[in-house]
Design an enzyme around this catalytic site. Structure first.
Site, short mmCIF file in Angstrom:
data_model
loop_
_atom_site.label_atom_id
_atom_site.label_comp_id
_atom_site.label_asym_id
_atom_site.label_seq_id
_atom_site.Cartn_x
_atom_site.Cartn_y
_atom_site.Cartn_z
N TYR A 185 -70.77 48.91 -39.14
CA TYR A 185 -69.85 47.90 -39.33
C TYR A 185 -68.62 48.54 -39.78
CZ TYR A 185 -73.15 44.19 -38.03
OH TYR A 185 -73.72 43.08 -37.77
N LYS A 216 -84.08 55.45 -37.55
CA LYS A 216 -84.10 56.12 -36.38
C LYS A 216 -84.29 57.82 -36.45
CE LYS A 216 -84.93 55.97 -31.61
NZ LYS A 216 -86.12 55.22 -31.10
N ASP A 241 -87.47 50.87 -33.28
CA ASP A 241 -88.03 50.30 -32.29
C ASP A 241 -89.53 49.98 -32.18
OD1 ASP A 241 -88.73 52.85 -32.43
OD2 ASP A 241 -88.56 53.46 -30.19
N ASP A 282 -79.39 43.58 -39.08
CA ASP A 282 -78.82 42.55 -38.38
C ASP A 282 -79.77 42.19 -37.32
OD1 ASP A 282 -76.90 40.63 -37.78
OD2 ASP A 282 -76.43 41.93 -35.99
N ASP A 315 -82.52 38.71 -37.50
CA ASP A 315 -83.09 37.56 -36.56
C ASP A 315 -84.16 37.43 -35.60
OD1 ASP A 315 -80.14 36.96 -36.75
OD2 ASP A 315 -79.67 36.71 -34.61
C1 IPM Z 1 -75.18 37.94 -39.91
C2 IPM Z 1 -74.10 37.73 -38.85
C3 IPM Z 1 -72.78 38.73 -39.04
C4 IPM Z 1 -73.27 40.26 -39.19
C5 IPM Z 1 -71.75 38.46 -38.03
C6 IPM Z 1 -71.10 37.04 -37.99
C7 IPM Z 1 -70.41 39.24 -38.54
O1 IPM Z 1 -74.38 38.20 -37.49
O2 IPM Z 1 -74.65 37.75 -41.05
O3 IPM Z 1 -76.33 38.33 -39.35
O4 IPM Z 1 -73.51 40.63 -38.09
O5 IPM Z 1 -73.51 40.53 -40.21
MN MN Z 2 -76.90 38.48 -37.50
#
Ligand code: IPM
Ligand code: MN
Length: 362
Positions: A139, A185, A217, A241, A245
């Site tokens: 990032y 990794k 992975d 990230d 999710d």
């Molecule tokens: C999160 C989001 C952000 C990230 C985006 C919106 C920049 O996906 O907070 O997980 O990738 O960190």
């Molecule tokens: Mn995210």
């Protein structure tokens, strides 16, 4: 306490409104004084003043004790290069506040166990905390560039950056089940080898915490095959990230989950979900992730664990009593709106606070 509210885009304004409602109502019984100010970020800020992270917002956040953010991202700006998009507003905010450890808890809510994409016997008992490094890696790594037909980003970490977030993970594990799984990794990447050896060195200061390592992975696979084995997952920015999710959706809905970013000058709280433009403005989004983020704010920044517990208990009661926002409702279940969900959560949090007080009084 001064709290800067950054509603942002999509469902952000709707869900932060409910989080502020719950915070305001639960503050009184605990004698906490909260002062809220609201500032633009992301696409909303581009629209208002041409900058996804305006100076006004930066200055206001720096003068606050904590920042509560809704969501950032709007398809209206899809054609812009990354450096001008709404998301860069969020990355600039994170950098400005300085928090490097992003805590993302994911647990099986008993009342929602049927909404998980996993079988009940696989998911039951899952309770993990992802500690995602938030200020390094791909990032923010330099060099980065896009020229003509070639583009690149750099996954770069220093020992110090790894060490400080690893300490947060080990300290967090001490308050939980004393286990850290570090995810990398290291079979391919030099940066991951540095990650692994640094984490091993930090682990020497925490002999009471069990450490193991997983390749990213394999971790993605174990999250769906044996999620209950995890306690604290420690990982770099992009891996975190993606894995967060994945972990979040296992609980039934991305809308449920909260996050806290600590370790810097000002702490930042935000739900894990995005701006969900498809359901924005309809009063149907799930505000529980934002409300749970508000609870984390009371726990970590305000150091008010009883008030935080009251909110967490309110969320459990909301679910146990069968209330469902659209994202977690199954056919035939009664659906409440975003604002109804916020009102119920606020009412239950206050009732839970009063019960706790009555208990202390006897
Ligand atoms: C999160 C989001 C952000 C990230 C985006 C919106 C920049 O996906 O907070 O997980 O990738 O960190
Ligand atoms: Mn995210």
């Amino acid at each position: 306490m001064k709290i800067a509210i950054l509603p942002g885009d999509g469902v952000g304004p709707e869900v932060t409104r409910e989080a502020v409602r719950v915070l305001s109502e639960v503050a009184a019984p605990f004698g906490i004084e909260l002062e809220f100010t609201e500032h633009p970020i992301g696409g909303a800020a581009i629209r208002a003043c041409g900058d996804p992270f305006p100076d006004e917002t930066r200055i206001a956040c720096a003068a606050s004790d904590a920042v509560l953010l809704g969501a950032v991202g709007s398809s209206e700006f899809d054609d812009l290069p990354p450096a001008e998009r709404p998301e860069i507003g969020l990355l600039r905010l994170r950098k400005a506040l300085g928090g490097f450890a992003n805590l993302r808890p994911a647990r099986a809510f008993p009342a929602l166990i049927d909404s998980s994409p996993l079988r009940e016997e696989v998911f039951r008992g899952t309770d993990m905390m992802i500690v995602r490094e938030l200020l390094g890696g791909l990032y923010f790594g330099e060099p980065r560039s896009a020229v003509g037909r070639e583009a690149y980003n750099t996954m770069r970490y220093t020992r110090d950056e790894i060490e400080r977030v690893a300490r947060v993970a080990f300290e967090t594990a001490r308050k939980r089940k004393n286990r850290v799984t570090s995810v990398d990794k290291a079979n391919v990447l030099e940066v991951s080898r540095l990650w692994r050896s640094t984490v091993e060195d930090v682990a020497k200061d925490y002999p009471d915490v069990e450490l193991d390592h997983l390749f990213v992975d394999a971790c993605a696979m174990h999250l769906v095959t044996k999620p209950s084995q995890f306690d604290v997952i420690l990982t770099e920015n992009l891996f975190g990230d993606i894995l967060s999710d994945e972990a979040a959706v296992l609980t039934g809905s991305l809308g449920m989950l909260a996050s806290a970013t600590i370790g810097g000058r000002i702490d930042l709280y935000e739900p894990v979900h995005g701006s969900a433009p498809d359901i924005a403005g309809k009063n149907i989004a799930n505000p529980l992730g934002a409300i749970a983020s508000a609870a984390m704010l009371l726990r970590y920044t305000a150091k008010q664990p009883e008030a935080a517990d009251a909110i967490d208990r309110a969320i459990d009661r909301f679910l146990d009593e069968g209330h469902r926002t659209l994202d977690i409702a199954r056919p035939g279940e009664n659906v409440v709106s975003t604002s109804e969900a916020g009102k119920l959560a606020a009412q239950y949090a206050v009732e839970s606070a009063n019960v706790a007080h009555a208990y202390h009084a006897v």
